[in-house]
Enzyme design. Sequence first.
Site, PDB file in Angstrom:
ATOM      1  N   VAL A 120       0.841  -1.196   0.000  1.00  0.00           N
ATOM      2  CA  VAL A 120       0.000   0.000   0.000  1.00  0.00           C
ATOM      3  C   VAL A 120       0.873   1.241   0.000  1.00  0.00           C
ATOM      4  O   VAL A 120       1.790   1.372   0.818  1.00  0.00           O
ATOM      5  CB  VAL A 120      -0.923   0.036   1.243  1.00  0.00           C
ATOM      6  CG1 VAL A 120      -1.762   1.301   1.256  1.00  0.00           C
ATOM      7  CG2 VAL A 120      -1.814  -1.191   1.284  1.00  0.00           C
ATOM      8  N   CYS A 121       0.584   2.139  -0.919  1.00  0.00           N
ATOM      9  CA  CYS A 121       1.203   3.462  -0.897  1.00  0.00           C
ATOM     10  C   CYS A 121       0.106   4.479  -1.197  1.00  0.00           C
ATOM     11  O   CYS A 121      -1.059   4.106  -1.342  1.00  0.00           O
ATOM     12  CB  CYS A 121       2.375   3.566  -1.876  1.00  0.00           C
ATOM     13  SG  CYS A 121       1.932   3.464  -3.593  1.00  0.00           S
ATOM     14  N   SER A 122       0.459   5.722  -1.302  1.00  0.00           N
ATOM     15  CA  SER A 122      -0.576   6.747  -1.431  1.00  0.00           C
ATOM     16  C   SER A 122      -1.393   6.597  -2.706  1.00  0.00           C
ATOM     17  O   SER A 122      -2.604   6.742  -2.684  1.00  0.00           O
ATOM     18  CB  SER A 122       0.024   8.144  -1.323  1.00  0.00           C
ATOM     19  OG  SER A 122       1.014   8.312  -2.301  1.00  0.00           O
ATOM     20  N   GLY A 175      -0.590   3.888  -5.074  1.00  0.00           N
ATOM     21  CA  GLY A 175      -0.414   2.549  -5.613  1.00  0.00           C
ATOM     22  C   GLY A 175       0.607   2.493  -6.733  1.00  0.00           C
ATOM     23  O   GLY A 175       0.797   1.467  -7.355  1.00  0.00           O
TER      24      GLY A 175
END
Length: 103
Positions: A6-8, A10
Amino acid sequence: MKIILVCSAGMSTSMLVQRMRKAAEEKGVSATIQATSEADLVNHLDQADVILVGPQVRYLAPKIKEKAAPHGAQVEVIDSLAYGMMDGGKVFEQAQKLVEISN
């Protein structure tokens, strides 16, 4: 093993996902690894064994742990050094250890 990064948005984890897939293949481990944004994570929670949170959004980890708890997924922030170096092998090992803990 199903791993979600998960990142801000994707996007920043896409190269890391490719390197993790290669590490899994080299170890002979069957793994589904994908990246998603935090906003889209709810659509993947029932599919995850491990959720690894990008260091740049580590502040989201408590919220993600709360959402993931009913689904049994392990949640942890990706090691900053391994993330910065895009070390797919190290991050894959981190995911493997979380799966071992949950079993």
